[in-house]
Design a protein around this motif. Structure first.
Motif, short mmCIF file in Angstrom:
data_model
loop_
_atom_site.label_atom_id
_atom_site.label_comp_id
_atom_site.label_asym_id
_atom_site.label_seq_id
_atom_site.Cartn_x
_atom_site.Cartn_y
_atom_site.Cartn_z
N PRO A 24 38.96 36.17 34.83
CA PRO A 24 39.93 35.10 34.98
C PRO A 24 40.49 35.10 36.39
O PRO A 24 40.57 36.14 37.03
CB PRO A 24 41.01 35.44 33.94
CG PRO A 24 40.86 36.90 33.70
CD PRO A 24 39.41 37.21 33.88
N THR A 25 40.87 33.94 36.89
CA THR A 25 41.36 33.85 38.25
C THR A 25 42.86 34.06 38.35
O THR A 25 43.40 34.13 39.45
CB THR A 25 41.00 32.49 38.85
OG1 THR A 25 41.58 31.46 38.04
CG2 THR A 25 39.50 32.30 38.91
N THR A 26 43.52 34.15 37.24
CA THR A 26 44.97 34.29 37.25
C THR A 26 45.39 35.60 36.61
O THR A 26 44.94 35.94 35.53
CB THR A 26 45.64 33.12 36.50
OG1 THR A 26 45.23 31.89 37.10
CG2 THR A 26 47.15 33.23 36.59
N TYR A 31 49.80 34.74 39.79
CA TYR A 31 48.99 34.54 40.98
C TYR A 31 47.55 34.94 40.71
O TYR A 31 47.27 35.85 39.94
CB TYR A 31 49.52 35.38 42.15
CG TYR A 31 50.81 34.86 42.76
CD1 TYR A 31 50.84 33.63 43.38
CD2 TYR A 31 51.97 35.62 42.71
CE1 TYR A 31 52.02 33.15 43.95
CE2 TYR A 31 53.15 35.15 43.27
CZ TYR A 31 53.17 33.91 43.89
OH TYR A 31 54.33 33.44 44.44
N GLY A 32 46.62 34.27 41.37
CA GLY A 32 45.22 34.63 41.26
C GLY A 32 44.91 35.90 42.03
O GLY A 32 45.70 36.37 42.87
N ASP A 33 43.73 36.46 41.76
CA ASP A 33 43.35 37.72 42.40
C ASP A 33 43.32 37.61 43.92
O ASP A 33 43.74 38.53 44.62
CB ASP A 33 41.97 38.15 41.90
CG ASP A 33 42.01 38.72 40.49
OD1 ASP A 33 43.11 39.02 40.00
OD2 ASP A 33 40.93 38.86 39.88
N THR A 35 45.04 35.64 45.91
CA THR A 35 46.40 35.60 46.44
C THR A 35 47.04 36.98 46.39
O THR A 35 47.70 37.41 47.35
CB THR A 35 47.25 34.61 45.63
OG1 THR A 35 46.62 33.33 45.68
CG2 THR A 35 48.67 34.50 46.18
N ARG A 36 46.87 37.68 45.28
CA ARG A 36 47.45 39.00 45.14
C ARG A 36 46.90 39.96 46.19
O ARG A 36 47.64 40.75 46.79
CB ARG A 36 47.20 39.55 43.74
CG ARG A 36 47.89 38.73 42.64
CD ARG A 36 47.37 39.11 41.26
NE ARG A 36 47.61 40.49 40.94
CZ ARG A 36 46.69 41.34 40.49
NH1 ARG A 36 45.44 40.93 40.32
NH2 ARG A 36 47.00 42.58 40.21
N ASP A 274 38.93 40.37 46.69
CA ASP A 274 38.50 39.36 45.72
C ASP A 274 37.23 38.65 46.18
O ASP A 274 36.30 38.45 45.40
CB ASP A 274 39.64 38.35 45.51
CG ASP A 274 39.24 37.20 44.60
OD1 ASP A 274 38.89 37.47 43.44
OD2 ASP A 274 39.27 36.05 45.06
N ARG A 319 37.67 42.37 33.53
CA ARG A 319 37.94 41.06 34.10
C ARG A 319 36.79 40.59 34.98
O ARG A 319 36.65 39.41 35.25
CB ARG A 319 39.24 41.10 34.89
CG ARG A 319 40.44 41.50 34.04
CD ARG A 319 41.72 41.54 34.85
NE ARG A 319 42.07 40.22 35.34
CZ ARG A 319 42.25 39.93 36.62
NH1 ARG A 319 42.07 40.88 37.54
NH2 ARG A 319 42.58 38.72 37.00
#
Length: 396
Positions: A24-26, A31-33, A35-36, A274, A319
């Motif tokens: 999953p991207t969130t 926040y998505g991976d 961004t994190r 990511d 994930r």
């Protein structure tokens, strides 16, 4: 004109692609991976200052005239370094716990074992995990009076009553078996045992063992986490203050800390984690599909393949699936010919870097067949990598 990234890969995973292959991207924080990873551990913006401050190389720091600095302040470079603390904050955000950085993955595993275990304790180690951990247990833990048991990643596991620590490695290195962390954690905790998970192969974007019930996470940051093959690093993460304090005391006493520049390089590299993992996983899926369709390649393993024994657990637990594929070419000579003919695959140990590498594990004394290969997919274009492997195998 069609660019290289627009070409259709020569092979793709057979059957339905598991959601876990890309994940999953969130994340739970919204926040998505990507961004994190970009923002993890960065200090608050300050005009005129860099996004990520450069490494602080100091060993001693100025003290106040009346005594040492306040808690959390810098006193001496071994226990206190602001560059290392920023990295620990970043990895801690990704793992979901408090983090301590170490000089290597082996140093992190050693800290977990020696800060928890005492004479008379029993530890269960993965029989098919990183062989240096088993070697350390045989040479050091047994000499300290610790009883050492082994269990394959897929089991069966021994009775855990009386066990102090259960160490898991999933996916296992190098065989890529996967175990049910949550189920084993429930069983271990019911028996009074702690659970540690080596998260090196998966990375915290592949799975977060602390969310699955583990008490400790250990990992080598040398590999996919930092991904540029230019540093040595390890880390330990936990949500238990007592375990963190014990590991911190062990690290300070042993001096097993990473240098400031390695810590800065590692933090810099996290921003692209990511992106790197996405390409590596896609490459691994295409490579696994290619290899599994060839009669001259045996024992192909990648947990993202629907026919892989690890697929059901990996699809439910992970994930995303890492960029590692294992297979058997039958003999050491054929592995050598394959590597000699490949133009893109480097012969190298370690894994998780930008470049595709292959390692014949038996040469290091690992308990694997002579033709067993652990292939670490890099970030090359998928079509180019598949074509190169195909040519190398057909001429080998």
């Amino acid at each position: 004109m069609t660019g290289p990234d627009e070409r259709t890969p020569a092979a793709a995973p057979a059957g339905p692609t598991p959601a876990a292959a890309t994940g999953p991207t969130t994340a739970p924080d919204g926040y998505g991976d990507g961004t994190r990873c970009v923002h993890a551990g960065l200090p608050a913006p300050e005009p005129g200052q860099p996004f990520l401050p450069g490494p602080v190389f100091a060993a001693p720091y100025h003290l106040g005239p009346a005594g040492p600095p306040p808690p959390g302040g810098n006193g001496y470079g071994r226990p206190d370094n602001p560059t290392r603390r920023l990295l620990e904050a970043a990895i801690g955000e990704l793992e979901g716990g408090d983090c301590l950085a170490f000089a290597s993955g082996q140093a992190a595993v050693t800290a977990a074992l020696l800060s928890v275990l005492r004479a008379g304790d029993t530890v269960v180690l993965p029989a098919d995990g990183y062989f240096e951990v088993r070697r350390f247990a045989a040479s050091t833990l047994t000499a300290l009076g610790v009883r050492v048991l082994h269990a394959p990643t897929v089991g069966p596991y021994p009775e855990l009553s009386g066990v102090r620590l259960l160490l898991l490695e999933t996916p296992a290195n190098p065989g890529l078996d996967v175990c049910d962390v949550a189920g084993l954690a429930r069983r271990a905790h019911a028996a009074g045992a702690l659970v540690a998970v080596d998260n090196t192969t998966a990375t915290p974007l592949g799975q977060r063992p602390l969310d699955l019930g583990a008490d400790l996470v250990v990992a080598s940051g040398t590999k996919a986490l930092t991904g540029h093959s230019d540093l040595l690093l390890g880390y330990l993460a936990t949500r238990e203050p007592a375990l963190l304090d014990a590991a911190r005391a062990w690290r300070s006493g042993s001096g097993a800390v990473p240098g400031a520049f390695d810590a800065w390089l590692a933090h810099r590299s996290l921003a692209t984690l990511d992106l790197r993992l996405a390409r590596q996983s896609a490459n691994a899926g295409a490579v696994a599909a290619l290899l599994s369709g060839r009669p001259d390649v045996a024992a192909v393993r990648w947990p993202g393949l629907p026919g892989d024994p690890a697929y059901p657990v990996a699809a439910a637990q992970m994930r995303r699936i890492p960029g590692i594929v294992s297979f058997d070419l039958g003999s050491a000579d054929r592995v050598a010919r394959f590597l000699d003919r490949s133009r893109l695959v480097f012969a190298a140990t370690s894994f998780g870097g930008l470049h595709t590498t292959a390692d014949r594990r038996a040469q290091w004394g690992d308990d694997t067949p002579p033709g067993f290969v652990r292939l670490s997919c890099g970030v090359e274009d998928t079509a180019d990598l598949v074509a190169d492997l195909t040519a190398a195998l057909e001429t080998g």
